[in-house]
Enzyme design. Structure first.
Site, PDB file in Angstrom:
ATOM      1  N   SER A 179      47.950  53.423  -4.733  1.00  0.00           N
ATOM      2  CA  SER A 179      47.293  52.175  -4.360  1.00  0.00           C
ATOM      3  C   SER A 179      48.265  51.017  -4.320  1.00  0.00           C
ATOM      4  O   SER A 179      47.938  49.954  -3.808  1.00  0.00           O
ATOM      5  CB  SER A 179      46.153  51.881  -5.324  1.00  0.00           C
ATOM      6  OG  SER A 179      46.605  52.018  -6.635  1.00  0.00           O
TER       7      SER A 179
ATOM      8  N   HIS B 274      47.394  56.093   1.713  1.00  0.00           N
ATOM      9  CA  HIS B 274      46.467  55.435   0.787  1.00  0.00           C
ATOM     10  C   HIS B 274      45.037  55.507   1.308  1.00  0.00           C
ATOM     11  O   HIS B 274      44.701  54.888   2.321  1.00  0.00           O
ATOM     12  CB  HIS B 274      46.907  53.977   0.581  1.00  0.00           C
ATOM     13  CG  HIS B 274      46.086  53.251  -0.422  1.00  0.00           C
ATOM     14  ND1 HIS B 274      45.852  51.906  -0.396  1.00  0.00           N
ATOM     15  CD2 HIS B 274      45.409  53.718  -1.521  1.00  0.00           C
ATOM     16  CE1 HIS B 274      45.085  51.576  -1.405  1.00  0.00           C
ATOM     17  NE2 HIS B 274      44.796  52.645  -2.096  1.00  0.00           N
TER      18      HIS B 274
ATOM     19  N   GLU C 181      45.888  53.814   4.850  1.00  0.00           N
ATOM     20  CA  GLU C 181      47.159  53.115   5.045  1.00  0.00           C
ATOM     21  C   GLU C 181      48.272  54.161   4.980  1.00  0.00           C
ATOM     22  O   GLU C 181      48.306  54.961   4.046  1.00  0.00           O
ATOM     23  CB  GLU C 181      47.374  52.062   3.950  1.00  0.00           C
ATOM     24  CG  GLU C 181      46.454  50.860   4.084  1.00  0.00           C
ATOM     25  CD  GLU C 181      46.600  49.877   2.921  1.00  0.00           C
ATOM     26  OE1 GLU C 181      46.654  48.667   3.173  1.00  0.00           O
ATOM     27  OE2 GLU C 181      46.629  50.319   1.753  1.00  0.00           O
TER      28      GLU C 181
ATOM     29  N   ASN D 258      45.052  46.323  -0.880  1.00  0.00           N
ATOM     30  CA  ASN D 258      45.023  45.964  -2.302  1.00  0.00           C
ATOM     31  C   ASN D 258      45.718  44.645  -2.602  1.00  0.00           C
ATOM     32  O   ASN D 258      45.397  43.977  -3.581  1.00  0.00           O
ATOM     33  CB  ASN D 258      45.609  47.086  -3.160  1.00  0.00           C
ATOM     34  CG  ASN D 258      44.575  48.172  -3.393  1.00  0.00           C
ATOM     35  OD1 ASN D 258      43.385  47.956  -3.168  1.00  0.00           O
ATOM     36  ND2 ASN D 258      45.006  49.327  -3.827  1.00  0.00           N
TER      37      ASN D 258
HETATM   38  N1  CAA Z   1      30.602  59.457  -1.935  1.00  0.00           N
HETATM   39  C1  CAA Z   1      30.192  59.897  -0.743  1.00  0.00           C
HETATM   40  N2  CAA Z   1      29.311  59.234   0.030  1.00  0.00           N
HETATM   41  C2  CAA Z   1      28.805  58.090  -0.446  1.00  0.00           C
HETATM   42  C3  CAA Z   1      29.188  57.562  -1.705  1.00  0.00           C
HETATM   43  C4  CAA Z   1      30.107  58.313  -2.464  1.00  0.00           C
HETATM   44  N3  CAA Z   1      30.534  57.886  -3.655  1.00  0.00           N
HETATM   45  N4  CAA Z   1      28.507  56.406  -1.907  1.00  0.00           N
HETATM   46  C5  CAA Z   1      27.742  56.213  -0.815  1.00  0.00           C
HETATM   47  N5  CAA Z   1      27.935  57.221   0.066  1.00  0.00           N
HETATM   48  C6  CAA Z   1      27.285  57.387   1.371  1.00  0.00           C
HETATM   49  C7  CAA Z   1      25.807  57.601   1.219  1.00  0.00           C
HETATM   50  O1  CAA Z   1      25.497  58.980   1.039  1.00  0.00           O
HETATM   51  C8  CAA Z   1      25.284  57.084   2.540  1.00  0.00           C
HETATM   52  O2  CAA Z   1      25.475  58.088   3.546  1.00  0.00           O
HETATM   53  P1  CAA Z   1      24.441  58.284   4.746  1.00  0.00           P
HETATM   54  O3  CAA Z   1      24.540  57.045   5.577  1.00  0.00           O
HETATM   55  O4  CAA Z   1      24.964  59.497   5.418  1.00  0.00           O
HETATM   56  O5  CAA Z   1      23.097  58.469   4.122  1.00  0.00           O
HETATM   57  C9  CAA Z   1      26.228  55.910   2.854  1.00  0.00           C
HETATM   58  O6  CAA Z   1      27.424  56.155   2.096  1.00  0.00           O
HETATM   59  C10 CAA Z   1      25.652  54.576   2.462  1.00  0.00           C
HETATM   60  O7  CAA Z   1      25.333  54.633   1.080  1.00  0.00           O
HETATM   61  P2  CAA Z   1      24.114  53.887   0.394  1.00  0.00           P
HETATM   62  O8  CAA Z   1      23.042  53.652   1.410  1.00  0.00           O
HETATM   63  O9  CAA Z   1      23.768  54.593  -0.862  1.00  0.00           O
HETATM   64  O10 CAA Z   1      24.718  52.512  -0.127  1.00  0.00           O
HETATM   65  P3  CAA Z   1      25.406  51.341   0.635  1.00  0.00           P
HETATM   66  O11 CAA Z   1      24.939  51.198   2.036  1.00  0.00           O
HETATM   67  O12 CAA Z   1      25.290  50.218  -0.294  1.00  0.00           O
HETATM   68  O13 CAA Z   1      26.949  51.782   0.693  1.00  0.00           O
HETATM   69  C11 CAA Z   1      29.140  51.844  -0.161  1.00  0.00           C
HETATM   70  C12 CAA Z   1      27.680  52.153  -0.437  1.00  0.00           C
HETATM   71  C13 CAA Z   1      29.623  52.688   1.020  1.00  0.00           C
HETATM   72  C14 CAA Z   1      29.930  52.223  -1.409  1.00  0.00           C
HETATM   73  C15 CAA Z   1      29.272  50.315   0.199  1.00  0.00           C
HETATM   74  O14 CAA Z   1      28.699  49.548  -0.819  1.00  0.00           O
HETATM   75  C16 CAA Z   1      30.695  49.864   0.406  1.00  0.00           C
HETATM   76  O15 CAA Z   1      31.268  50.000   1.472  1.00  0.00           O
HETATM   77  N6  CAA Z   1      31.287  49.267  -0.665  1.00  0.00           N
HETATM   78  C17 CAA Z   1      32.681  48.811  -0.652  1.00  0.00           C
HETATM   79  C18 CAA Z   1      33.578  49.947  -1.044  1.00  0.00           C
HETATM   80  C19 CAA Z   1      35.024  49.538  -1.041  1.00  0.00           C
HETATM   81  O16 CAA Z   1      35.409  48.392  -0.878  1.00  0.00           O
HETATM   82  N7  CAA Z   1      35.907  50.546  -1.255  1.00  0.00           N
HETATM   83  C20 CAA Z   1      37.323  50.325  -1.337  1.00  0.00           C
HETATM   84  C21 CAA Z   1      37.703  50.197  -2.767  1.00  0.00           C
HETATM   85  S1  CAA Z   1      39.416  49.877  -2.944  1.00  0.00           S
HETATM   86  C22 CAA Z   1      40.097  51.377  -2.993  1.00  0.00           C
HETATM   87  O17 CAA Z   1      39.497  52.402  -3.032  1.00  0.00           O
HETATM   88  C23 CAA Z   1      41.579  51.392  -2.978  1.00  0.00           C
HETATM   89  C24 CAA Z   1      42.281  51.274  -4.240  1.00  0.00           C
HETATM   90  O18 CAA Z   1      43.430  51.713  -4.284  1.00  0.00           O
HETATM   91  C25 CAA Z   1      41.775  50.552  -5.395  1.00  0.00           C
END
Ligand code: CAA
Length: 283
Positions: free
Chosen positions: A119, A140, A152, A190
């Site tokens: 990350s 990434h 990335e 990040n």
């Molecule tokens: N694993 C797999 N699929 C998932 C999941 C998980 N943990 N969480 C949600 N989903 C899927 C659901 O099954 C659903 O799929 P379908 O459309 O096929 O039914 C879809 O995603 C939407 O989920 P929900 O309706 O339950 O919830 P939501 O619409 O609120 O979405 C979310 C959830 C996708 C997590 C959304 O809130 C989101 O995009 N959040 C931001 C996440 C983010 O910023 N991630 C980056 C983090 S930084 C990082 O990872 C890098 C690092 O180095 C720190």
């Protein structure tokens, strides 16, 4: 540089997600973790995710049977020796990553690309620990891997263009949108996202509002898909803290000082979803 067999080292949340999308794209995948319980948990999680996809009508039982044939798991890194690319997704610790990549470069075939899912850490430093720095690249992924479209791709100082091209091509084949970024701490996402999450930790520790209110405000007022403190729980508060500390060390700029709220939660072992407790309770 044709890639047909992908190795994934580290079967935590990120490694399991990378294995899942790679198998779904038709690649042969070997998922390895040195801890047997972690491999078992990942295998069960993948079965559950695919069963859910069948229930939702997004996959068929035949698809899932095919995935089972493409995926193998194990605890011995020697299983990765004949992979065309190995995506390492282990703990975010530079010394451990260097040691592991040095070992991989000894056991793998000469043309194997070594990708590190980091990350923020230096690809060049990890590459320099191996006997093939020209074939080491950053890859990434974002959490949750099956949902987030971005990868990335980060070349180190000696990474060849062929390796970057093959990594970009493979990223597209597993359904991701690659963006090539220069090697600076945190790359693109990040570098911007972590200070934002950290600032939410500051707002929380100052008592401006509760975690739920801070998250609600950023969702409804700034259109974020989830609030910053719920996101810290998803990513892992320990990971966010480690990135803040790394930024502070690398840039020498106090604007990257970590929120004490994060440090206290890490000291208490409340790391977010993975431990069942962070800013929210998941038990
Ligand atoms: N694993 C797999 N699929 C998932 C999941 C998980 N943990 N969480 C949600 N989903 C899927 C659901 O099954 C659903 O799929 P379908 O459309 O096929 O039914 C879809 O995603 C939407 O989920 P929900 O309706 O339950 O919830 P939501 O619409 O609120 O979405 C979310 C959830 C996708 C997590 C959304 O809130 C989101 O995009 N959040 C931001 C996440 C983010 O910023 N991630 C980056 C983090 S930084 C990082 O990872 C890098 C690092 O180095 C720190």
């Amino acid at each position: 540089m044709a890639i047909s067999k992908i190795g994934v080292l580290g079967a935590g949340t990120m490694g399991a997600g990378i294995a899942q999308v790679s198998v779904e794209a038709g690649f042969t995948v070997v998922l390895v973790d040195v801890v047997p319980a972690v491999v078992e948990k990942a295998a069960k999680g993948l079965d559950k995710a695919w069963a859910k996809a069948v229930d939702k009508g997004k996959k068929t039982a035949e698809d899932v049977a095919g995935f089972g044939k493409l995926l193998s798991t194990g605890t011995d890194t020697a299983l990765l020796a004949d992979c065309d690319i190995i995506i390492e997704a282990i703990i975010e610790n530079i010394d451990i990553k260097k040691k592991v990549h040095a070992q991989l470069s000894e056991i793998c075939k000469p043309e194997t690309i070594l990708a590190t899912n980091t990350s923020a850490l230096s690809i060049t430093e990890i590459a320099a620990a191996t006997s093939r720095p020209d074939k080491v690249v950053g890859m990434h992924f974002f959490n949750p891997v099956p949902v987030m479209k971005l990868v990335e791709v980060i070349p180190g100082a000696e990474t060849t263009q062929d390796v970057v091209d093959a990594t970009v091509d493979m990223s597209k084949k597993i359904g991701k949108e690659p963006v090539v970024a220069k090697e600076v701490p945190g790359f693109i996402v990040n570098r911007i996202l972590v200070p934002y999450i950290n600032e939410a930790g500051m707002v929380f520790q100052e008592g401006t509002a509760s975690a739920a209110e801070i998250d609600k405000a950023m969702k409804l007022g700034a259109g974020m898909p989830m609030g910053p403190l719920a996101l810290a729980d998803l990513v892992g508060i320990d990971i966010v803290l480690a990135i803040c500390d790394y930024f502070w060390k690398e840039f020498g700029d106090s604007k990257y000082r970590a929120s004490l709220a994060f440090r206290q939660k890490v000291r208490a072992g409340h790391l977010g979803m993975k431990t069942g407790k962070g800013f929210y309770d998941y038990k």
